[in-house]
Scaffold this motif. Structure first.
Motif, mmCIF file in Angstrom:
data_model
loop_
_atom_site.group_PDB
_atom_site.id
_atom_site.type_symbol
_atom_site.label_atom_id
_atom_site.label_comp_id
_atom_site.label_asym_id
_atom_site.label_seq_id
_atom_site.Cartn_x
_atom_site.Cartn_y
_atom_site.Cartn_z
ATOM 1 N N ASP A 177 0.822 -1.215 0.000
ATOM 2 C CA ASP A 177 0.000 0.000 0.000
ATOM 3 C C ASP A 177 0.852 1.259 0.000
ATOM 4 O OD1 ASP A 177 -2.395 -1.312 -0.067
ATOM 5 O OD2 ASP A 177 -2.525 -1.505 2.122
ATOM 6 N N ASP A 178 2.165 1.104 0.088
ATOM 7 C CA ASP A 178 3.059 2.256 0.148
ATOM 8 C C ASP A 178 4.025 2.219 -1.051
ATOM 9 O OD1 ASP A 178 4.830 4.244 0.735
ATOM 10 O OD2 ASP A 178 5.255 3.567 2.783
ATOM 11 N N PRO A 179 3.581 2.736 -2.214
ATOM 12 C CA PRO A 179 4.394 2.629 -3.434
ATOM 13 C C PRO A 179 5.791 3.235 -3.296
ATOM 14 C CG PRO A 179 2.204 3.496 -3.937
ATOM 15 C CD PRO A 179 2.317 3.431 -2.454
ATOM 16 N N LYS A 180 5.902 4.337 -2.534
ATOM 17 C CA LYS A 180 7.222 4.975 -2.386
ATOM 18 C C LYS A 180 8.199 4.049 -1.678
ATOM 19 C CE LYS A 180 6.306 9.920 -2.511
ATOM 20 N NZ LYS A 180 6.205 11.164 -1.737
ATOM 21 N N ALA A 181 7.727 3.403 -0.621
ATOM 22 C CA ALA A 181 8.598 2.488 0.123
ATOM 23 C C ALA A 181 9.004 1.306 -0.746
ATOM 24 C CB ALA A 181 7.892 1.996 1.386
ATOM 25 N N VAL A 182 8.038 0.780 -1.513
ATOM 26 C CA VAL A 182 8.346 -0.357 -2.391
ATOM 27 C C VAL A 182 9.386 0.058 -3.414
ATOM 28 C CG1 VAL A 182 7.405 -1.966 -4.092
ATOM 29 C CG2 VAL A 182 6.059 -1.389 -2.079
ATOM 30 N N LYS A 183 9.150 1.205 -4.056
ATOM 31 C CA LYS A 183 10.044 1.646 -5.143
ATOM 32 C C LYS A 183 11.430 2.049 -4.616
ATOM 33 C CE LYS A 183 10.618 5.259 -8.603
ATOM 34 N NZ LYS A 183 10.130 6.552 -9.106
ATOM 35 N N ASN A 184 11.450 2.853 -3.573
ATOM 36 C CA ASN A 184 12.729 3.447 -3.153
ATOM 37 C C ASN A 184 13.526 2.604 -2.169
ATOM 38 O OD1 ASN A 184 12.114 5.691 -4.727
ATOM 39 N ND2 ASN A 184 11.015 6.676 -3.052
ATOM 40 N N HIS A 185 12.843 1.747 -1.441
ATOM 41 C CA HIS A 185 13.552 0.972 -0.414
ATOM 42 C C HIS A 185 13.657 -0.517 -0.749
ATOM 43 C CE1 HIS A 185 15.151 -0.091 3.452
ATOM 44 N NE2 HIS A 185 14.153 -0.922 3.676
ATOM 45 N N PHE A 186 12.509 -1.162 -0.926
ATOM 46 C CA PHE A 186 12.535 -2.632 -1.029
ATOM 47 C C PHE A 186 13.024 -3.143 -2.378
ATOM 48 C CE2 PHE A 186 9.484 -1.880 2.432
ATOM 49 C CZ PHE A 186 10.131 -2.612 3.415
ATOM 50 N N LEU A 187 12.551 -2.547 -3.469
ATOM 51 C CA LEU A 187 12.961 -3.072 -4.782
ATOM 52 C C LEU A 187 14.471 -2.960 -5.016
ATOM 53 C CD1 LEU A 187 9.963 -2.121 -7.105
ATOM 54 C CD2 LEU A 187 10.652 -4.393 -6.310
ATOM 55 N N PRO A 188 15.122 -1.840 -4.648
ATOM 56 C CA PRO A 188 16.586 -1.808 -4.817
ATOM 57 C C PRO A 188 17.303 -2.906 -4.033
ATOM 58 C CG PRO A 188 15.748 0.412 -4.512
ATOM 59 C CD PRO A 188 14.603 -0.515 -4.245
ATOM 60 N N ILE A 189 16.816 -3.194 -2.829
ATOM 61 C CA ILE A 189 17.438 -4.262 -2.023
ATOM 62 C C ILE A 189 17.249 -5.615 -2.694
ATOM 63 C CG2 ILE A 189 17.269 -5.541 0.162
ATOM 64 C CD1 ILE A 189 16.462 -2.874 1.493
ATOM 65 N N MET A 190 16.032 -5.851 -3.176
ATOM 66 C CA MET A 190 15.747 -7.151 -3.804
ATOM 67 C C MET A 190 16.502 -7.302 -5.124
ATOM 68 S SD MET A 190 11.724 -7.226 -2.799
ATOM 69 C CE MET A 190 11.305 -8.903 -3.210
ATOM 70 N N LYS A 191 16.656 -6.191 -5.838
ATOM 71 C CA LYS A 191 17.411 -6.248 -7.097
ATOM 72 C C LYS A 191 18.882 -6.591 -6.818
ATOM 73 C CE LYS A 191 18.548 -5.794 -11.384
ATOM 74 N NZ LYS A 191 18.222 -6.863 -12.341
ATOM 75 N N GLU A 192 19.392 -6.037 -5.753
ATOM 76 C CA GLU A 192 20.789 -6.320 -5.365
ATOM 77 C C GLU A 192 20.967 -7.828 -5.123
ATOM 78 O OE1 GLU A 192 23.255 -4.054 -5.007
ATOM 79 O OE2 GLU A 192 24.766 -5.391 -4.162
ATOM 80 N N ILE A 193 19.994 -8.404 -4.440
ATOM 81 C CA ILE A 193 20.081 -9.840 -4.127
ATOM 82 C C ILE A 193 20.015 -10.684 -5.402
ATOM 83 C CG2 ILE A 193 18.934 -11.775 -2.956
ATOM 84 C CD1 ILE A 193 17.813 -9.602 -0.993
ATOM 85 N N THR A 194 19.037 -10.389 -6.274
ATOM 86 C CA THR A 194 18.903 -11.230 -7.479
ATOM 87 C C THR A 194 20.073 -11.014 -8.439
ATOM 88 O OG1 THR A 194 17.445 -9.604 -8.535
ATOM 89 C CG2 THR A 194 16.389 -11.424 -7.355
ATOM 90 N N SER A 195 20.615 -9.781 -8.473
ATOM 91 C CA SER A 195 21.787 -9.538 -9.332
ATOM 92 C C SER A 195 22.968 -10.384 -8.859
ATOM 93 C CB SER A 195 22.186 -8.064 -9.296
ATOM 94 O OG SER A 195 21.170 -7.273 -9.821
ATOM 95 N N ARG A 196 23.156 -10.412 -7.549
ATOM 96 C CA ARG A 196 24.255 -11.227 -7.000
ATOM 97 C C ARG A 196 24.043 -12.711 -7.312
ATOM 98 N NH1 ARG A 196 26.810 -8.899 -1.614
ATOM 99 N NH2 ARG A 196 26.640 -6.689 -2.034
#
Lengths: 83, 132
Positions: B48-67
């Protein structure tokens, strides 16, 4: 051809879960909670998860999952045709 | 006698890797645990919080999948792991692209997408765990 409900009732937990998620995604579209575009992407993701599922399965389960995926693909294909 | 000799020759020629199951990989396992937990948390608490998803969680998850993609790319004899990692990385890219568009996606899209990512990560854990 079976239905999603048949697959949901399948004894294999992988297949039941796939079919349940397919039904949930369809329900979200029907309730206009997701767009048609989002629906197509999410269904594609669900079907692509078979690669992940297959890595965790025995050969017999892989065959069963592939058959279930074909059924879901047909159902999704019909749905895509309607959209 | 002949059977034992044949097995000895087979092992000598192709090495032990042909008869030894792949080793459990705690590094890869840990990446998938983090991904599964993060996706589950976002699904349950943050869609329900698009800003948190976009700015906080997705970058972290992208870092994990990239690794994971790079790590599994260089693992020996393990195409399954690499394909799983690429699939999950693609899913993160798709949801990120939607959050970078002018209109964020629906909360329900986020919920379902995170559920699929979490499911994929947990399936990967099952696959890796089986190889013990």
């Amino acid at each position: 051809m079976g239905t999603l409900q048949d697959l949901i009732n399948d004894g294999n937990p992988f297949i039941s879960e796939l079919a349940t998620k397919a039904a949930d995604i369809r329900a979200a579209l029907d309730a206009e909670q997701i767009s048609e575009n989002e629906y197509v992407e999410l269904m594609d993701d669900l079907l692509d998860l078979r690669k992940v599922n297959e890595a965790a399965c025995t050969i017999e389960e892989k065959i069963a999952i592939q058959q279930a995926i074909e059924t879901i693909k047909i159902i999704v294909g019909i749905v895509k045709g309607v959209l | 006698m002949w059977k034992q000799l044949a097995i000895s020759i087979f092992v000598f020629v192709v090495g032990c890797t042909a008869i030894t199951p792949p080793r459990f990989d705690p590094i890869e396992f840990d990446y998938y645990v983090i991904l599964a937990v993060d996706a589950q948390k976002v699904k349950n608490e943050d869609c329900d919080d698009p800003k948190a998803v976009k700015n906080h969680f997705l970058p972290i998850m992208k870092e994990i999948t990239s690794r994971l993609v790079v790590y599994t790319q260089y693992k020996r004899n393990d195409n399954d792991s690499h394909n799983i990692a690429k699939e999950l990385d693609k899913m993160i890219d798709e949801i990120t692209n939607r959050y970078e568009a002018s209109e964020p996606p629906s909360a329900q899209y986020c919920t379902i997408k995170m559920d699929l990512i979490s499911t994929g990560a947990k399936r990967a854990l099952t696959a890796i765990g089986k190889e013990k």
